[in-house]
Design a protein around this motif. Structure first.
Motif, PDB file in Angstrom:
ATOM      1  N   ARG A  77       0.832  -1.213   0.000  1.00 17.08           N
ATOM      2  CA  ARG A  77       0.000   0.000   0.000  1.00 17.08           C
ATOM      3  C   ARG A  77       0.858   1.251   0.000  1.00 17.08           C
ATOM      4  N   GLN A  78       1.860   1.279   0.874  1.00 16.92           N
ATOM      5  CA  GLN A  78       2.721   2.453   1.006  1.00 16.92           C
ATOM      6  C   GLN A  78       3.470   2.748  -0.292  1.00 16.92           C
ATOM      7  N   ARG A  79       4.070   1.727  -0.890  1.00 19.52           N
ATOM      8  CA  ARG A  79       4.872   1.931  -2.099  1.00 19.52           C
ATOM      9  C   ARG A  79       4.013   2.276  -3.317  1.00 19.52           C
ATOM     10  N   VAL A  80       2.864   1.626  -3.447  1.00 18.07           N
ATOM     11  CA  VAL A  80       1.968   1.919  -4.572  1.00 18.07           C
ATOM     12  C   VAL A  80       1.420   3.341  -4.441  1.00 18.07           C
ATOM     13  N   ASP A  81       1.014   3.727  -3.238  1.00 16.20           N
ATOM     14  CA  ASP A  81       0.510   5.075  -3.027  1.00 16.20           C
ATOM     15  C   ASP A  81       1.572   6.118  -3.375  1.00 16.20           C
ATOM     16  N   ALA A  82       2.816   5.873  -2.986  1.00 18.23           N
ATOM     17  CA  ALA A  82       3.895   6.823  -3.294  1.00 18.23           C
ATOM     18  C   ALA A  82       4.088   6.974  -4.804  1.00 18.23           C
ATOM     19  N   ALA A  83       4.023   5.879  -5.541  1.00 12.58           N
ATOM     20  CA  ALA A  83       4.161   5.955  -7.004  1.00 12.58           C
ATOM     21  C   ALA A  83       3.000   6.724  -7.616  1.00 12.58           C
ATOM     22  N   LEU A  84       1.786   6.481  -7.128  1.00 10.41           N
ATOM     23  CA  LEU A  84       0.618   7.173  -7.676  1.00 10.41           C
ATOM     24  C   LEU A  84       0.647   8.661  -7.365  1.00 10.41           C
ATOM     25  N   VAL A  85       1.144   9.035  -6.191  1.00 10.10           N
ATOM     26  CA  VAL A  85       1.301  10.452  -5.862  1.00 10.10           C
ATOM     27  C   VAL A  85       2.286  11.087  -6.844  1.00 10.10           C
ATOM     28  N   GLU A  86       3.384  10.403  -7.108  1.00  5.81           N
ATOM     29  CA  GLU A  86       4.385  10.916  -8.041  1.00  5.81           C
ATOM     30  C   GLU A  86       3.787  11.102  -9.439  1.00  5.81           C
ATOM     31  N   TRP A  87       2.887  10.210  -9.827  1.00  3.93           N
ATOM     32  CA  TRP A  87       2.267  10.308 -11.148  1.00  3.93           C
ATOM     33  C   TRP A  87       1.111  11.304 -11.190  1.00  3.93           C
ATOM     34  N   GLY A  88       0.762  11.899 -10.036  1.00  3.75           N
ATOM     35  CA  GLY A  88      -0.256  12.938  -9.997  1.00  3.75           C
ATOM     36  C   GLY A  88      -1.690  12.446  -9.875  1.00  3.75           C
ATOM     37  N   TYR A  89      -1.893  11.253  -9.348  1.00  2.00           N
ATOM     38  CA  TYR A  89      -3.250  10.752  -9.173  1.00  2.00           C
ATOM     39  C   TYR A  89      -3.926  11.460  -8.023  1.00  2.00           C
ATOM     40  N   ASP A  90      -5.228  11.726  -8.176  1.00  2.00           N
ATOM     41  CA  ASP A  90      -5.958  12.367  -7.082  1.00  2.00           C
ATOM     42  C   ASP A  90      -6.242  11.338  -5.985  1.00  2.00           C
ATOM     43  N   ALA A  91      -6.644  11.829  -4.833  1.00  4.87           N
ATOM     44  CA  ALA A  91      -6.789  10.983  -3.644  1.00  4.87           C
ATOM     45  C   ALA A  91      -7.819   9.871  -3.832  1.00  4.87           C
ATOM     46  N   ARG A  92      -8.945  10.131  -4.496  1.00  9.62           N
ATOM     47  CA  ARG A  92      -9.982   9.108  -4.664  1.00  9.62           C
ATOM     48  C   ARG A  92      -9.501   7.964  -5.549  1.00  9.62           C
ATOM     49  N   ARG A  93      -8.849   8.299  -6.645  1.00  7.76           N
ATOM     50  CA  ARG A  93      -8.349   7.233  -7.535  1.00  7.76           C
ATOM     51  C   ARG A  93      -7.224   6.460  -6.869  1.00  7.76           C
ATOM     52  N   ARG A  94      -6.368   7.152  -6.116  1.00  6.11           N
ATOM     53  CA  ARG A  94      -5.308   6.449  -5.387  1.00  6.11           C
ATOM     54  C   ARG A  94      -5.900   5.488  -4.375  1.00  6.11           C
ATOM     55  N   ALA A  95      -6.951   5.908  -3.689  1.00 12.59           N
ATOM     56  CA  ALA A  95      -7.574   5.058  -2.672  1.00 12.59           C
ATOM     57  C   ALA A  95      -8.098   3.761  -3.288  1.00 12.59           C
ATOM     58  N   ASP A  96      -8.668   3.839  -4.488  1.00 13.89           N
ATOM     59  CA  ASP A  96      -9.163   2.632  -5.162  1.00 13.89           C
ATOM     60  C   ASP A  96      -8.028   1.662  -5.457  1.00 13.89           C
ATOM     61  N   VAL A  97      -6.932   2.169  -6.037  1.00 12.11           N
ATOM     62  CA  VAL A  97      -5.802   1.307  -6.402  1.00 12.11           C
ATOM     63  C   VAL A  97      -5.164   0.720  -5.148  1.00 12.11           C
ATOM     64  N   VAL A  98      -5.003   1.535  -4.116  1.00 14.99           N
ATOM     65  CA  VAL A  98      -4.381   1.083  -2.870  1.00 14.99           C
ATOM     66  C   VAL A  98      -5.245   0.019  -2.189  1.00 14.99           C
ATOM     67  N   LEU A  99      -6.564   0.180  -2.206  1.00 15.66           N
ATOM     68  CA  LEU A  99      -7.451  -0.826  -1.618  1.00 15.66           C
ATOM     69  C   LEU A  99      -7.342  -2.155  -2.368  1.00 15.66           C
ATOM     70  N   VAL A 100      -7.297  -2.095  -3.687  1.00 15.24           N
ATOM     71  CA  VAL A 100      -7.191  -3.326  -4.478  1.00 15.24           C
ATOM     72  C   VAL A 100      -5.853  -4.010  -4.227  1.00 15.24           C
ATOM     73  N   VAL A 101      -4.745  -3.259  -4.223  1.00 17.80           N
ATOM     74  CA  VAL A 101      -3.447  -3.899  -3.982  1.00 17.80           C
ATOM     75  C   VAL A 101      -3.412  -4.516  -2.590  1.00 17.80           C
ATOM     76  N   SER A 102      -4.032  -3.876  -1.626  1.00 17.39           N
ATOM     77  CA  SER A 102      -4.082  -4.427  -0.277  1.00 17.39           C
ATOM     78  C   SER A 102      -4.832  -5.757  -0.255  1.00 17.39           C
ATOM     79  N   GLU A 103      -5.977  -5.838  -0.926  1.00 21.60           N
ATOM     80  CA  GLU A 103      -6.752  -7.080  -0.975  1.00 21.60           C
ATOM     81  C   GLU A 103      -5.984  -8.198  -1.686  1.00 21.60           C
ATOM     82  N   LEU A 104      -5.358  -7.870  -2.815  1.00 19.04           N
ATOM     83  CA  LEU A 104      -4.654  -8.893  -3.586  1.00 19.04           C
ATOM     84  C   LEU A 104      -3.416  -9.405  -2.858  1.00 19.04           C
ATOM     85  N   VAL A 105      -2.668  -8.514  -2.233  1.00 17.64           N
ATOM     86  CA  VAL A 105      -1.479  -8.933  -1.493  1.00 17.64           C
ATOM     87  C   VAL A 105      -1.893  -9.714  -0.241  1.00 17.64           C
TER      88      VAL A 105
END
Length: 181
Positions: A77-105
């Motif tokens: 979650r931490q590493r994926v969120d950091a990459a998405l912040v760097e790419w300029g993703y807004d908080a809502r879209r980041r939250a979706d990706v971070v939630l999915v990576v958390s479930e899959l891992v």
């Protein structure tokens, strides 16, 4: 069965404190400019607004390997969120990706012989493809149609991603999820 005597020993390089805990960095694997074949969406910016934004029409791939421990979901979650912040993703879209990576891992950690889990983020034209791979030979929990832990993962994938898929090979299983821009 593996014949352990025939395997040559490996020299171990210097290991950082993060690597010793099983956190290998989310590395920038490739950055390349891809020819833009036609205009992007009218509302699409030329580059994400984040620090060090990535230009529209380029592609960037990040990978990470974590040990399959109870700490793996938080590390991912931490590493994926950091990459998405760097790419300029807004908080809502980041939250979706971070939630999915958390479930899959979290699902991958349940397999006792997993060893490690590979996470890959592929950014292209503002869309993200997330891929999580582990050594488990069984289908992921998100494929189950009954209630329980698998049903939650399936709902998260269905609601948060544009589409998702999974595959199993002799080397393990892979779950991929796509997120639109």
């Amino acid at each position: 069965m593996i014949d352990w005597k025939k395997r040559a020993p490996r020299a171990l390089p210097f290991v950082s404190a993060d690597a010793a805990r099983g956190i290998l960095p989310l590395e920038r694997m490739a950055t390349s400019t891809v020819a833009d074949h036609g205009p992007g969406p009218a509302s699409a910016p030329l580059a994400p607004t984040g620090a060090g934004g990535t230009a529209w029409g380029s592609r960037e791939i990040r990978t990470m390997r974590v040990l399959a421990t109870v700490h793996a979901p938080a590390q991912a979650r931490q590493r994926v969120d950091a990459a998405l912040v760097e790419w300029g993703y807004d908080a809502r879209r980041r939250a979706d990706v971070v939630l999915v990576v958390s479930e899959l891992v979290s699902d991958a950690v349940r397999y006792p012989l997993a060893g490690h889990i590979d996470v890959r983020l592929d950014w292209h034209r503002g869309a993200v493809e997330l891929t999580v791979t582990d050594a488990c030979p069984a289908p992921p929990l998100c494929t189950e149609q009954r209630s329980g832990g698998g049903m939650l993962a399936r709902v998260v994938l269905d609601e948060c991603s544009a589409r998702w898929s999974w595959s199993v090979s002799p080397l393990g299983r892979t779950v991929s999820a796509s997120f639109a821009c």
